[in-house]
Design a protein around this motif. Sequence first.
Motif, PDB file in Angstrom:
ATOM      1  N   ARG A 115      63.671  55.039  85.210  1.00 25.71           N
ATOM      2  CA  ARG A 115      63.133  54.070  84.257  1.00 25.71           C
ATOM      3  C   ARG A 115      64.187  53.664  83.228  1.00 25.71           C
ATOM      4  O   ARG A 115      64.059  52.624  82.586  1.00 25.71           O
ATOM      5  CB  ARG A 115      61.891  54.647  83.567  1.00 25.71           C
ATOM      6  N   ASP A 116      65.207  54.494  83.046  1.00 25.44           N
ATOM      7  CA  ASP A 116      66.322  54.158  82.159  1.00 25.44           C
ATOM      8  C   ASP A 116      67.524  53.644  82.940  1.00 25.44           C
ATOM      9  O   ASP A 116      68.661  53.695  82.459  1.00 25.44           O
ATOM     10  CB  ASP A 116      66.727  55.394  81.343  1.00 25.44           C
ATOM     11  N   ASP A 117      67.275  53.183  84.170  1.00 20.62           N
ATOM     12  CA  ASP A 117      68.308  52.569  85.020  1.00 20.62           C
ATOM     13  C   ASP A 117      69.409  53.547  85.420  1.00 20.62           C
ATOM     14  O   ASP A 117      70.580  53.163  85.569  1.00 20.62           O
ATOM     15  CB  ASP A 117      68.930  51.354  84.314  1.00 20.62           C
ATOM     16  N   VAL A 118      69.049  54.813  85.587  1.00 20.13           N
ATOM     17  CA  VAL A 118      69.999  55.811  86.088  1.00 20.13           C
ATOM     18  C   VAL A 118      69.657  56.101  87.538  1.00 20.13           C
ATOM     19  O   VAL A 118      68.613  56.697  87.830  1.00 20.13           O
ATOM     20  CB  VAL A 118      69.940  57.118  85.274  1.00 20.13           C
ATOM     21  N   PRO A 119      70.494  55.664  88.499  1.00 20.61           N
ATOM     22  CA  PRO A 119      70.194  55.907  89.918  1.00 20.61           C
ATOM     23  C   PRO A 119      70.184  57.408  90.232  1.00 20.61           C
ATOM     24  O   PRO A 119      70.886  58.201  89.603  1.00 20.61           O
ATOM     25  CB  PRO A 119      71.358  55.205  90.646  1.00 20.61           C
ATOM     26  N   ARG A 120      69.401  57.779  91.219  1.00 22.10           N
ATOM     27  CA  ARG A 120      69.285  59.189  91.578  1.00 22.10           C
ATOM     28  C   ARG A 120      70.611  59.785  92.043  1.00 22.10           C
ATOM     29  O   ARG A 120      70.873  60.977  91.835  1.00 22.10           O
ATOM     30  CB  ARG A 120      68.229  59.371  92.671  1.00 22.10           C
ATOM     31  N   ASP A 121      71.448  58.975  92.669  1.00 19.02           N
ATOM     32  CA  ASP A 121      72.665  59.540  93.239  1.00 19.02           C
ATOM     33  C   ASP A 121      73.707  59.894  92.182  1.00 19.02           C
ATOM     34  O   ASP A 121      74.687  60.592  92.488  1.00 19.02           O
ATOM     35  CB  ASP A 121      73.275  58.579  94.271  1.00 19.02           C
ATOM     36  N   VAL A 122      73.520  59.441  90.930  1.00 17.42           N
ATOM     37  CA  VAL A 122      74.467  59.813  89.875  1.00 17.42           C
ATOM     38  C   VAL A 122      73.806  60.678  88.799  1.00 17.42           C
ATOM     39  O   VAL A 122      74.461  61.099  87.843  1.00 17.42           O
ATOM     40  CB  VAL A 122      75.105  58.565  89.218  1.00 17.42           C
ATOM     41  N   ALA A 123      72.514  60.932  88.959  1.00 16.92           N
ATOM     42  CA  ALA A 123      71.811  61.754  87.970  1.00 16.92           C
ATOM     43  C   ALA A 123      72.283  63.201  88.056  1.00 16.92           C
ATOM     44  O   ALA A 123      72.638  63.710  89.123  1.00 16.92           O
ATOM     45  CB  ALA A 123      70.311  61.678  88.207  1.00 16.92           C
ATOM     46  N   ILE A 124      72.287  63.855  86.918  1.00 16.47           N
ATOM     47  CA  ILE A 124      72.648  65.268  86.834  1.00 16.47           C
ATOM     48  C   ILE A 124      71.391  66.054  86.488  1.00 16.47           C
ATOM     49  O   ILE A 124      70.670  65.712  85.550  1.00 16.47           O
ATOM     50  CB  ILE A 124      73.731  65.493  85.760  1.00 16.47           C
ATOM     51  N   ILE A 125      71.129  67.099  87.243  1.00 12.29           N
ATOM     52  CA  ILE A 125      69.942  67.920  87.034  1.00 12.29           C
ATOM     53  C   ILE A 125      70.371  69.336  86.648  1.00 12.29           C
ATOM     54  O   ILE A 125      71.216  69.944  87.318  1.00 12.29           O
ATOM     55  CB  ILE A 125      69.063  67.978  88.301  1.00 12.29           C
ATOM     56  N   THR A 126      69.810  69.847  85.567  1.00  9.84           N
ATOM     57  CA  THR A 126      70.022  71.247  85.192  1.00  9.84           C
ATOM     58  C   THR A 126      68.670  71.935  85.108  1.00  9.84           C
ATOM     59  O   THR A 126      67.651  71.307  84.796  1.00  9.84           O
ATOM     60  CB  THR A 126      70.756  71.388  83.846  1.00  9.84           C
ATOM     61  N   ARG A 127      68.652  73.240  85.384  1.00  8.45           N
ATOM     62  CA  ARG A 127      67.408  73.995  85.408  1.00  8.45           C
ATOM     63  C   ARG A 127      67.528  75.222  84.504  1.00  8.45           C
ATOM     64  O   ARG A 127      68.606  75.773  84.319  1.00  8.45           O
ATOM     65  CB  ARG A 127      67.078  74.426  86.845  1.00  8.45           C
TER      66      ARG A 127
END
Length: 711
Positions: A551-563
């Motif tokens: 929704r903030d125009d960040v494509p999934r392939d460049v998103a960073i996920i931390t857990r």
Amino acid sequence: MSKTEARSGELYIGVDTGGTFTDIVVMDGEGRVYADKAPTTPHSLDEGVFAALKIVADVRGESIEGMLSKVAVFGHGTTQATNALIERRGTKTGLLTTRGFGDTIILQRLMGFTAGLPIERLGDFSARAYPDPIVPRTLIAEIPERVDQAGAVLLELDETTARAEIQRLVDEGVGAFAISLLWSFRNDAHEKRLRELIREIAGDTVYVSISSEINPVLGEYERTATTVLNAYLGPTVERYLELLERKLREAGLSGRFSVLNSVGGVMGAKEAAAKAVLLLGSGPTGGVLGSFHLAKELGHDNIITSDMGGTSFDVGLVVGGQPVVKAVTEVAQYHVATPMVDITAIGAGGGSIAQVVHGKLLVGPESAGAYPGPVCYGRGGEQVTVTDADVVLGVIDPDNFLGGRMKIDKAAAERAIQTLIAEPLGISVVEAAAGIRHIVDNRMAGTLRELTVGRGHDPRDFVLYAYGGAGPMHCAGFGAELGVSAILVPATSMAHSAYGALAADIHHTVERSQVFRSFPGNPEPWKEFDIDEIWKIFAELEHEALEQLERDDVPRDVAIITRAVDMRYRSQTHELIVPVTTALADPSELKTLVDDFERAYEDTYGKGAGFRDAGVEIATFRVAGIGRTQKPTFSEITPPVPAERPGRRVFDVRAMQWCEAPVHDWNSMQPGAVIPGPTIVEHPTTTVYVASQQEVQMDHIGNLVITALDL
């Protein structure tokens, strides 16, 4: 060129609205910095924003419209939510909760009774009090319904009662609703249905906040408080952000407009309005994030951030290259249960009031604020402040405050200190001013010790970042008291929180509580955790975080996920946030998680404090979705033409004597040149004081670095 690289010809703006000043940082695509500030306009915060924009536009020789037309990113940190809470200017709010639990927000599990009190005052029973209720008891409606801890419906929602109570609250003039039902984070059907009923009865203009979306975690009181605060603040924040963005767009802004949150990044204006509670502490968080991004450029893994403004002294930590975050934050005696950058604040700023009480000199926590402010401001202030002492001691030049835009009345400051401090104590005006400075510096050093030594950190392993309007004037004092390896005054120190708003990445967090526990006495507790169920929870949270980033125009392939997970020993009531450093693809990797928890526990509470035999619990799962934003890096400065400035007499508090101190123009300093103290470095928006037995030099990108002299 990647999407996150700055482009030549584009501008990047950060604006932070503080209690006294509205700070602005503008960087161009080549990394050149323009920083300044304008007085905050409490009656209409957007006016202060545009006043700051005009100052920089004038320096750049262009109109506001011309400057905004080049802006790719506009980041904004604001005190709108904090001010609305403190001043109780939020929207009249009604609370819907499970029958029998209407007093939860009032009782606060006794936590509000002492929330916000410093440790030394916990024994002062006269100081203990509950906060003024955000939602009075008459606006709390108890609805028959019940869900158990597994999410099973034990009692269906009584829609007849719900409709009657909603109508009653609407008739009472409620403009916002908070819905917080028991175990709703395990089954949110009843909360969502109540929201539908509110829409049917009150229409779409009423603001509705439900706990299963705002704060789906364990802790009935904290979850309710967070949801209530979100509803109370939401309409006010929404109106302000809509107004500001509209005015910016009308003035030519076409780039991205984002709002700094307290979680560790920025988000869109609509998301900020929907989760207004995340804006509490937005400004101080900007300083930590600005320091974090600057530290990455400079290679500093461990830093202490210190923001001394007009009202408070805000401190944070970056340890091992990551800002320290905590799960629950106290705000105005309420507890907000969303992850926020851990910031400790005390009443020690330039406006902190000095007074003699029972023969003792006290400084803070009360502040003179922006208006009337210190005596020397000439706005009607009658109480002595830290800034008045700095003027009397020669640290501040009365004729060059804010680059000469604001004249300072030194004689008025001297008279006030003479009458209110020096005469009652039987000392001279200079001794009184030196005492004020010495006390406030030691108070700040004490706070820094609590956050470093008190948590098992050696200050000598840290670089102290000092910023804010008054931070550079006092860092030589409190930094020396702490014993850090070096003190860095950023090139953006006069508006560092604004730089944080400019540099911060898009950041969304989602969380969910679900308890996994091992039995006491098991030396291998990880074997009792269901890794398949844990994997499923993380997968669902990651999907939600990725949707928010899209929704903030960040494509999934460049998103960073931390857990991360919240963990504790069994029967404990407080958890630690533990990063998940493995893929959790194999059950054996859960052992690493337990080991990381026990290491973090002993780092926090001391060696040997861990007690595995008690059993281990995982209580809450957290996922952060991060999208890198466009931002320039600082350009190396070219050696400027030296500019001579006359020196002046300054009272050195460490040596307790007057001395002649050279005065240097920040914008004319030569990179690498070492200057011994005592000396003063002046910028149009701040003053840096370097004490005796210290030296200062400018680094390659314009920061000042203060170190102790080898004696």
